[in-house]
Design an enzyme around this catalytic site. Structure first.
Site, mmCIF file in Angstrom:
data_model
loop_
_atom_site.group_PDB
_atom_site.id
_atom_site.type_symbol
_atom_site.label_atom_id
_atom_site.label_comp_id
_atom_site.label_asym_id
_atom_site.label_seq_id
_atom_site.Cartn_x
_atom_site.Cartn_y
_atom_site.Cartn_z
ATOM 1 N N GLU A 32 0.864 -1.186 0.000
ATOM 2 C CA GLU A 32 0.000 0.000 0.000
ATOM 3 C C GLU A 32 0.894 1.228 0.000
ATOM 4 O OE1 GLU A 32 -2.756 0.596 3.286
ATOM 5 O OE2 GLU A 32 -3.776 2.119 2.090
ATOM 6 N N CYS B 199 -6.522 1.328 2.783
ATOM 7 C CA CYS B 199 -7.474 2.438 2.790
ATOM 8 C C CYS B 199 -7.382 3.306 1.545
ATOM 9 C CB CYS B 199 -7.276 3.285 4.038
ATOM 10 S SG CYS B 199 -7.698 2.404 5.548
ATOM 11 N N ASN C 7 -11.972 -3.054 0.634
ATOM 12 C CA ASN C 7 -10.775 -3.290 1.447
ATOM 13 C C ASN C 7 -11.120 -3.800 2.839
ATOM 14 O OD1 ASN C 7 -8.202 -3.141 2.760
ATOM 15 N ND2 ASN C 7 -8.800 -1.132 3.513
ATOM 16 N N GLU C 8 -11.581 -2.929 3.685
ATOM 17 C CA GLU C 8 -11.740 -3.281 5.097
ATOM 18 C C GLU C 8 -13.131 -2.806 5.502
ATOM 19 O OE1 GLU C 8 -8.226 -2.878 8.185
ATOM 20 O OE2 GLU C 8 -9.466 -1.102 8.217
HETATM 21 O O1 AHR Z 1 -2.051 -1.013 6.685
HETATM 22 C C1 AHR Z 1 -2.547 0.207 7.089
HETATM 23 C C2 AHR Z 1 -4.071 0.254 7.047
HETATM 24 O O2 AHR Z 1 -4.607 -0.601 7.989
HETATM 25 C C3 AHR Z 1 -4.697 -0.191 5.786
HETATM 26 O O3 AHR Z 1 -4.721 0.791 4.842
HETATM 27 C C4 AHR Z 1 -6.074 -0.560 6.191
HETATM 28 O O4 AHR Z 1 -6.637 -1.564 5.398
HETATM 29 C C5 AHR Z 1 -5.924 -0.941 7.634
HETATM 30 O O5 AHR Z 1 -6.801 -0.225 8.422
#
Ligand code: AHR
Length: 667
Positions: A51, A252, A388-389
Site C-alpha cells: 500500500e 485504505c 478493502n476493510e
Molecule cells: O495497513 C494500514 C491500514 O490498515 C490499511 O490501509 C487498512 O486496510 C488498515 O486499516
C-alpha cells in the site's frame, strides 16, 4: 496441540536453573498414510501486501527521484520546487490529464538567473559512480534553440561549489518533445538537490523562453532495467522473499478519504506523463505525522504492479473499490456511491475491465492497452478483492450488486470479500456470515494486535468452520508500541503465530504481513516489514520471519504434535512441519518464545527406526532474544538468520530462548 503417545523411549530435557523436568518431543508424522492424506499448502500461502503508505510508492519503491515532476500538486503547483527568476505555471500543456507546466523566461540581465531546483523526496539519494537519467518534455514556444544547465547540488556543503555533476541539454523548436541526458554522480550523498538554469550556449543567463513539463530523474539501473522502473534494492528485498501472492494497491487508499479520491486503477495505466495524480489518503489521517506534499503520481500503477508480481513470482491480487469511501472517515451515506445497479455500474466496469486488462487478448480494449504498454501476454489474474476493510450493511448491499456482475462474466476469478477491521468483534462475525451468504471464495481478515493478543491466539484457526470461504489474513502484524522500526521482541510471536497458519493450511490460503514499506523520513504507521532511507534498505526481524516461512513453505502439512502440549503454547514451544514434495524435504519450524532454552527431540513417526538415527540437517536460526534489537538502514544486520549444517544425533537439538529455527532434512 493434541497429545500424542510416544512409542519410543525419549530423553528427558534439562532446562537450566528454572527448568521443568519435561520432554519436548516433536513428533512429525511422515507415514505413507499421513502423506497420502496430507493437506496441500497453497502456493499463495505467504505473500506481501503493498500500500502507498509511509512513502511506499513515490519516494520509495518507485525509483523516480523528483517530487511533483508534473507540476500538478495543489494548492501550490510548485510544491517540491524552488523557482528563481521568471517562472510561470501554465495549464495548457501537452498532457490533458496533467495540464500544468512551467515557462522559464529571461531576466534580461547577465547576472540574474531563471531556473528551478527540486528537493526530491526528503532529499535526493545518489550513489557514487552511478548513472542517472534526467528527462524532460520541453519546447521553445517561439521557435529556435535554448539550453538548460542541469546540476546535482549539495546545498548544505561547506565546499566552494555546491554543484558536483552537471550536463547541458539543448531544446529545439516549438513542438513538445522528450529530451534525455545522463549524469553520473561522483559521490554518494543522501540529501542532494537537482538544479537547472536557463542558459545560453556559454552558460550565461539564458534569454530564450522555454517550456518544461514532466521533469524526471531516475537511476539508469532500476529493478529489471525498466525505464519507468523501481528502486533496485527495494524490489530485490521483495524478490528475496519469494512471495506467493502480491496484494495491491491498498488498504485504505483503495477507498479514499472521499470516493473521488479513491485509487482509480484506470488513472494509473497508459503513458506515465498522462496519469493524473491523486492526493494520498494517508496525508489526511494522522495530524501527528503530517506530510503536506503526499501525492500519488501513479508512475507505479497497475501495469507496473502486475509486472512486478510476475517478476517476483507472486500471484497478483488487486483490490478494487466497492463504492464506499473509507468508513472510518465517513459516516454519511451520501459519501458513498448509491447501492443500486446504476449507482455502482462504474465500479462493476472497473472490475470487469481490470480482468480484461490483465487477461484479455490483445484484440480487446484493455488487453490492447496492456500490449501497447509492453506486455502482450496475459498476466494470468486469478483473484480479485472487492472492498478493502469494509463492514456491515453498506458493504454487504454493494457487494451483493457488484459480485454477481463480475461472476457472470468471469466465473474463473476467485472473489475475495472482507470481515472488516477487527479480528473478533460483531463486525467481524457479521462480516463472515455475510461473506458466506454472498459466496465469497476467501475472506480478508485484518489484525494489528499486541503481544498479549498473539500469545492468546495461537490456536486461532484450529476450530474454524471448514465448509465456508477460505481465510486470507490480508493485514496482520504484532504491535508493541513505542518501537521505532520493528524489533525482535514482537517478531518472535509472529513466528510462533505462523505455526498456527501453517498447520491450518486447509483453511488459511493466504497471509500477508502489513504494512510492507516505510521511509525513515516519511512514515505514518509502524511497524513495517521493510524500512529504507534514500540510499539503504533495512530488512526487519519480521521480514526474516516472513522470509523463513516463504522460503520454506513446503507443499503439504505434516501432522505434528508435542509430547507436552499446553493449550496455547504457554510453555513457549511451538512447532509445525511440512513436506516439500518437489525438493523431497521435510521442513520443521521450531519456535521458543520463552526466556529459557528448550531442548527438543525430533521424532519422525512412520519411518524405520534406523531413520531416526543421526542424520544431516540444514538448520537456519533466527535469534530474537534481544528484545529491543532492530534492523535500521544504518545498522541493517542486528537481527538476521544464520544457516549451518549439522548432524542431528537421535534428533535432539537445543532451542535457545526466544529463537526461531527452521530444520530442513532430506526425506
Ligand atoms: O495497513 C494500514 C491500514 O490498515 C490499511 O490501509 C487498512 O486496510 C488498515 O486499516
Amino acid at each position: 496441540m493434541k497429545h500424542y503417545l510416544l512409542p519410543l523411549l525419549l530423553a528427558v530435557c534439562t532446562l537450566g536453573a528454572h527448568a521443568q523436568e519435561t520432554t519436548n518431543v516433536v513428533t512429525v508424522d511422515v507415514s505413507k498414510k499421513a502423506i497420502a492424506k496430507a493437506t496441500p499448502i497453497q502456493p499463495t500461502m505467504y505473500g506481501i501486501f503493498f500500500e502507498d503508505i509511509n512513502f511506499a510508492a513515490d519516494g520509495g519503491l518507485y525509483a523516480e527521484l523528483l517530487k511533483n515532476r508534473s507540476f500538478e500538486f495543489t494548492p501550490d503547483h510548485l510544491m517540491g520546487w524552488q523557482a528563481f527568476g521568471r517562472v510561470e505555471v501554465r495549464d495548457d500543456g501537452p498532457f490533458p490529464r496533467n495540464p500544468h507546466y512551467v515557462r522559464l523566461s529571461s531576466m534580461h540581465h547577465r547576472d540574474m538567473w531563471t531556473g528551478l531546483q527540486n528537493e526530491g523526496f526528503f532529499g535526493i539519494g545518489l550513489h557514487k559512480d552511478v548513472d542517472y537519467r534526467f528527462s524532460v518534455w520541453a519546447r521553445v514556444p517561439d521557435g529556435g534553440t535554448s539550453r538548460l544547465w542541469i546540476q546535482f547540488v549539495d546545498q548544505n556543503t561547506m565546499d566552494e561549489h555546491q554543484e558536483f555533476a552537471n550536463a547541458d541539454l539543448t531544446i529545439q523548436g516549438s513542438e513538445w518533445k522528450k529530451y534525455t541526458v545522463t549524469l553520473r554522480s561522483p559521490r554518494t550523498i543522501d540529501h542532494a538537490q537537482l538544479r537547472l538554469f536557463l542558459v545560453d550556449d556559454h552558460r550565461r543567463s539564458g534569454s530564450v523562453t522555454t517550456d518544461l513539463e514532466h521533469v524526471s530523474l531516475f537511476p539508469v539501473d532500476t529493478w529489471q532495467g525498466h525505464e519507468n522502473g523501481l528502486r533496485r534494492d527495494v524490489a530485490q528485498a521483495l524478490y528475496d522473499l519469494h512471495p506467493g501472492v502480491f496484494r495491491f494497491p491498498g488498504g485504505c487508499i483503495v477507498e479514499g478519504t472521499t470516493l473521488q479520491q479513491r485509487y482509480q486503477w484506470k488513472n494509473s495505466v497508459g503513458p506515465v506523463e498522462d496519469r493524473p495524480i491523486n492526493k494520498n489518503r494517508w496525508e489526511n489521517t494522522f495530524t501527528y505525522r503530517y506530510y503536506a506534499a503526499y501525492f500519488q503520481s501513479y508512475g507505479l500503477g497497475f501495469y507496473e504492479y502486475f509486472l512486478l508480481a510476475e517478476e517476483i513470482g507472486a500471484e497478483p491480487l488487486p483490490v478494487l473499490s466497492v463504492g464506499l469511501a473509507c468508513q472510518f472517515q465517513n459516516d454519511d451515506e451520501a459519501a458513498h456511491a448509491p447501492a443500486t445497479k446504476e449507482g455502482l455500474q462504474s465500479f462493476i466496469d472497473d472490475c470487469n475491465d481490470l480482468i480484461e486488462f490483465a487477461n484479455g487478448d490483445t484484440t480487446t480494449t484493455w488487453g490492447a492497452l496492456r500490449a501497447q504498454m509492453g506486455h502482450p501476454a496475459p498476466f494470468g489474474l486469478k483473484f480479485l478483492a472487492i472492498g478493502n476493510e469494509q463492514w456491515e450493511q453498506p458493504y454487504y448491499d454493494r457487494l451483493a450488486i457488484i459480485a454477481p456482475e463480475v461472476r457472470r462474466l468471469h466465473p474463473e476469478i476467485k472473489l475475495i470479500g472482507t470481515s472488516g477491521p477487527n479480528a473478533e468483534d460483531d463486525k467481524f462475525r457479521h462480516g463472515w456470515d455475510a461473506m458466506r451468504r454472498l459466496g465469497a471464495d476467501l475472506v480478508d481478515e485484518h489484525y494489528y494486535r499486541d503481544i498479549n493478543w498473539f500469545r492468546n491466539s495461537m490456536d486461532r484457526y484450529d476450530n474454524y468452520d471448514r465448509k465456508g470461504p477460505r481465510v486470507f489474513a490480508g493485514e496482520w502484524a504484532c504491535h508493541d508500541r513505542g518501537h521505532k522500526y520493528n524489533h525482535a521482541g514482537a517478531s518472535i510471536y509472529e513466528a510462533a503465530f505462523m505455526t498456527n497458519l501453517e498447520r491450518n493450511a486447509d483453511i488459511v490460503h493466504m497471509a500477508t504481513y502489513a504494512p510492507l514499506f516505510a521511509h525513515v523520513d516519511g512514515w505514518q504507521w509502524r511497524p513495517d516489514l521493510i524500512w529504507y532511507d534514500n540510499l539503504h534498505t533495512a530488512r526487519t526481524a519480521s521480514y526474516y520471519v516472513q522470509q523463513l516461512y516463504m522460503n520454506n513453505r513446503g507443499t503439504h502439512v505434516l501432522p505434528t504434535t508435542l509430547s507436552q502440549p499446553t493449550p496455547n503454547g504457554e510453555d513457549g514451544l511451538f512447532a509445525s512441519a511440512v513436506l516439500d514434495k518437489d525438493e523431497n524435504h521435510i521442513i520443521v519450524k521450531l519456535i521458543n518464545t520463552s526466556d529459557q532454552p528448550r531442548q527438543c527431540q525430533l521424532l519422525f513417526k512412520g519411518q524405520k527406526s534406523a531413520d531416526n538415527t543421526p542424520r544431516s540437517a540444514t538448520v537456519t536460526t533466527l535469534d530474537l532474544s534481544t528484545y529491543e534489537a532492530e534492523n535500521t538502514p544504518g545498522q541493517p544486520e542486528q537481527v538476521s538468520p544464520v544457516t549451518t549444517t549439522l548432524t542431528l544425533t537421535d534428533g535432539t537439538l537445543t532451542l535457545p530462548a526466544k529463537t526461531f529455527k527452521v530444520v530442513v532434512l532430506d526425506r
